[in-house]
Design a protein around this motif. Structure first.
Motif, PDB file in Angstrom:
ATOM      1  N   LEU A   1       2.563   1.536  -3.547  1.00  0.00           N
ATOM      2  CA  LEU A   1       1.631   1.932  -4.618  1.00  0.00           C
ATOM      3  C   LEU A   1       1.191   3.387  -4.479  1.00  0.00           C
ATOM      4  N   LYS A   2       1.000   3.844  -3.233  1.00  0.00           N
ATOM      5  CA  LYS A   2       0.628   5.243  -3.040  1.00  0.00           C
ATOM      6  C   LYS A   2       1.767   6.175  -3.421  1.00  0.00           C
ATOM      7  N   LEU A   3       2.997   5.829  -3.037  1.00  0.00           N
ATOM      8  CA  LEU A   3       4.160   6.641  -3.408  1.00  0.00           C
ATOM      9  C   LEU A   3       4.372   6.636  -4.920  1.00  0.00           C
TER      10      LEU A   3
ATOM     11  N   THR B   1       1.934  10.978 -10.894  1.00  0.00           N
ATOM     12  CA  THR B   1       1.122  12.197 -11.029  1.00  0.00           C
ATOM     13  C   THR B   1       2.000  13.439 -11.126  1.00  0.00           C
TER      14      THR B   1
ATOM     15  N   ALA C   1       0.831  -1.203   0.000  1.00  0.00           N
ATOM     16  CA  ALA C   1       0.000   0.000   0.000  1.00  0.00           C
ATOM     17  C   ALA C   1       0.868   1.257   0.000  1.00  0.00           C
ATOM     18  N   ILE C   2       1.917   1.256   0.815  1.00  0.00           N
ATOM     19  CA  ILE C   2       2.834   2.402   0.858  1.00  0.00           C
ATOM     20  C   ILE C   2       3.508   2.595  -0.501  1.00  0.00           C
TER      21      ILE C   2
ATOM     22  N   GLY D   1       2.041   6.194  -7.202  1.00  0.00           N
ATOM     23  CA  GLY D   1       0.986   7.019  -7.776  1.00  0.00           C
ATOM     24  C   GLY D   1       1.294   8.501  -7.675  1.00  0.00           C
ATOM     25  N   LEU D   2       1.812   8.916  -6.524  1.00  0.00           N
ATOM     26  CA  LEU D   2       2.193  10.319  -6.341  1.00  0.00           C
ATOM     27  C   LEU D   2       3.316  10.713  -7.295  1.00  0.00           C
TER      28      LEU D   2
ATOM     29  N   GLY E   1      -6.982   1.697   1.352  1.00  0.00           N
ATOM     30  CA  GLY E   1      -7.395   2.583   0.258  1.00  0.00           C
ATOM     31  C   GLY E   1      -6.868   2.226  -1.115  1.00  0.00           C
ATOM     32  N   ILE E   2      -6.255   1.050  -1.269  1.00  0.00           N
ATOM     33  CA  ILE E   2      -5.778   0.632  -2.596  1.00  0.00           C
ATOM     34  C   ILE E   2      -6.955   0.059  -3.376  1.00  0.00           C
TER      35      ILE E   2
ATOM     36  N   SER F   1      -4.258  -4.270   2.247  1.00  0.00           N
ATOM     37  CA  SER F   1      -4.016  -3.197   1.271  1.00  0.00           C
ATOM     38  C   SER F   1      -5.335  -2.541   0.837  1.00  0.00           C
TER      39      SER F   1
END
Length: 447
Positions: A37-39, A45, A34-35, A41-42, A202-203, A198
């Motif tokens: 995938l969020k990083l 973007t 999760a960490i 994604g950021l 929020g994934i 995950s």
């Protein structure tokens, strides 16, 4: 009677032990995925906010090479391959530094346009954390190996949102034609727990149930079989393209940093010639293929080239997401070319390429159900197995161990790593179909 009670007691304790350990691994991997995938994604973007972000590809490869070479050389290339190598050669022992290094190098590579996947790093990070846990608990080699395999399963399950396919992938990918049944239970537990952890963080995951699948007919079934052969040939081509660019990289007798600069510059040039479509994860193109849109005919070949350059010239990432891209776009092309439903064959192609290129037909067949619904399952399973057979004795994971021969007409040694199988001898049997055809041809020539 005492022996039976003792046997049952040992098995009961073993089950409790591995359910608990696998749940711990699943929770750790679910959190780390999760960490990551969020990083990621950021990073994507932030980078894609600039029109010509891909001009930084030479710098991305340069940074990736420096980080990996000087901090954790084991993190080089696509992650799952390195984990397979660690399981077979070092009983799953993985340098803890692989975890942060792989995370950073992959984010840099993909965010700035490198053509690679996100599953390899998740599998390697999961396996690395599992190896650290095994060291803390002072496990022996056998138990460490089992725990690391749980990490692979949980990593794959959490990155794609396919807990059952992910669990099977972890026990299937190590050997071509073999399943590790003793790791099946902990792999399932790790995959399911990791997926739910995950998801709760929020994934979100891609699931695209097919709304229409043709009623079974012999004519459609034959088309599915033909598609399996086509996808097997695409898998064959992808592996050979990867191998070709690996050889080119080896022949360049220059420092790795210069190779990274060259590889990144070539990708920049190719992007200007073709499109940004083939950079990064390519999820938008995969989605378009699954929706039946008409795509450029050479999309799948161009993705092979972009990915091969990325992974062989300093980029860091996985190989499965590019496999999905190649499978979905080649299936889309197959459907449009033969006047069939491109949505169905893009879906079948997506899993069939995984079955062929990674030699994992069972997990790929299950993934078809988890991603696209049960209606497509019979067709996807048939295409997956045919693709697996057509690919031959080669793989995107050179460290896989051959457990079976894909035909009794081949003279190839079982127990060898795929990278050690250079030539495959054909051994004609008198009563086989091929043997009979060969005899007929010889008689025909004599006449």
């Amino acid at each position: 009677m005492k022996r039976k009670v003792l046997e049952g007691s040992v098995l009961f304790i073993s089950i409790i032990k591995w359910v608990f350990l696998a749940a711990c691994v699943g929770a750790i991997v679910g959190l780390s995925t999760a960490i990551f995938l969020k990083l990621l994604g950021l990073g994507i973007t932030a980078a894609t906010g600039y029109k010509y972000y891909f001009l930084l590809l030479p710098l991305a490869f340069l940074l990736s090479i420096v980080i990996v070479k000087y901090l954790a050389p084991e993190a080089e290339g696509h992650g799952t391959e390195k984990v397979i190598e660690a399981v077979h050669k070092r009983s799953g022992k993985i340098n803890p530094m692989v975890v942060p290094v792989k995370l950073i190098a992959t984010i840099i590579t993909i965010a700035l346009g490198g053509s690679a996947g996100k599953e390899g790093p998740c599998a390697q990070i999961g396996a690395g954390l599992s190896s650290v846990l095994a060291d803390l608990l002072r496990f022996d080699d056998r138990d460490r190996k089992k725990l690391v395999i749980c990490g692979i399963s949980a990593g794959f399950a959490t990155v794609f949102g396919t807990p059952i396919a992910g669990a099977i992938f972890g026990v299937e990918v190590l050997f071509v034609g073999g399943l590790l049944y003793d790791v099946l239970l902990p792999s399932f537990v790790a995959g399911i727990v990791g997926f739910h952890i995950s998801s709760s963080l929020g994934i979100s995951y891609f699931h695209e149930p097919l709304k229409f699948v043709p009623i079974f007919s012999s004519f459609f079934f034959i088309k599915v079989c033909i598609s399996g052969i086509f996808f097997g040939l695409c898998s064959f081509l992808f592996i050979e393209v990867l191998r070709y660019f690996k050889e080119i990289s080896k022949k360049l007798k220059i420092h790795a940093l210069y190779k990274g600069m060259i590889g990144g510059s070539v990708l920049v040039l190719l992007t200007f010639i073709f499109s940004t479509r083939y950079l990064g994860l390519g999820l938008e193109t995969i989605q378009s293929a699954l929706e039946g849109e008409q795509l450029p005919g050479l999309s799948f070949i161009l993705k092979m080239i972009f990915t091969s350059i990325t992974l062989n010239f300093g980029g860091s990432g996985g190989i499965v997401t590019p496999i999905f891209f190649v499978g979905a776009t080649s299936g889309n092309l197959f459907g449009h070319f033969l006047g069939l439903d491109p949505k169905i064959f893009a879906a079948i192609g997506m899993v069939s390429l995984l079955a062929g290129a990674a030699n994992t037909p069972i997990s790929a067949s299950i993934m078809a159900i988890e991603l696209f619904g049960p209606e497509v399952a019979p067709y996807a399973a048939v295409a997956c197995v045919i693709s697996f057979l057509m690919t031959g004795h080669r793989s995107v994971y050179p460290s896989q161990i051959l457990a079976i021969k894909k035909s009794s007409s081949f003279g190839v040694g079982k127990g060898k790593a795929m990278e050690d199988i250079v030539n495959v001898d054909v051994q004609l049997r008198d009563k086989s179909v091929i043997g009979v055809i060969a005899k007929g041809l010889k008689k025909f020539k004599k006449k």
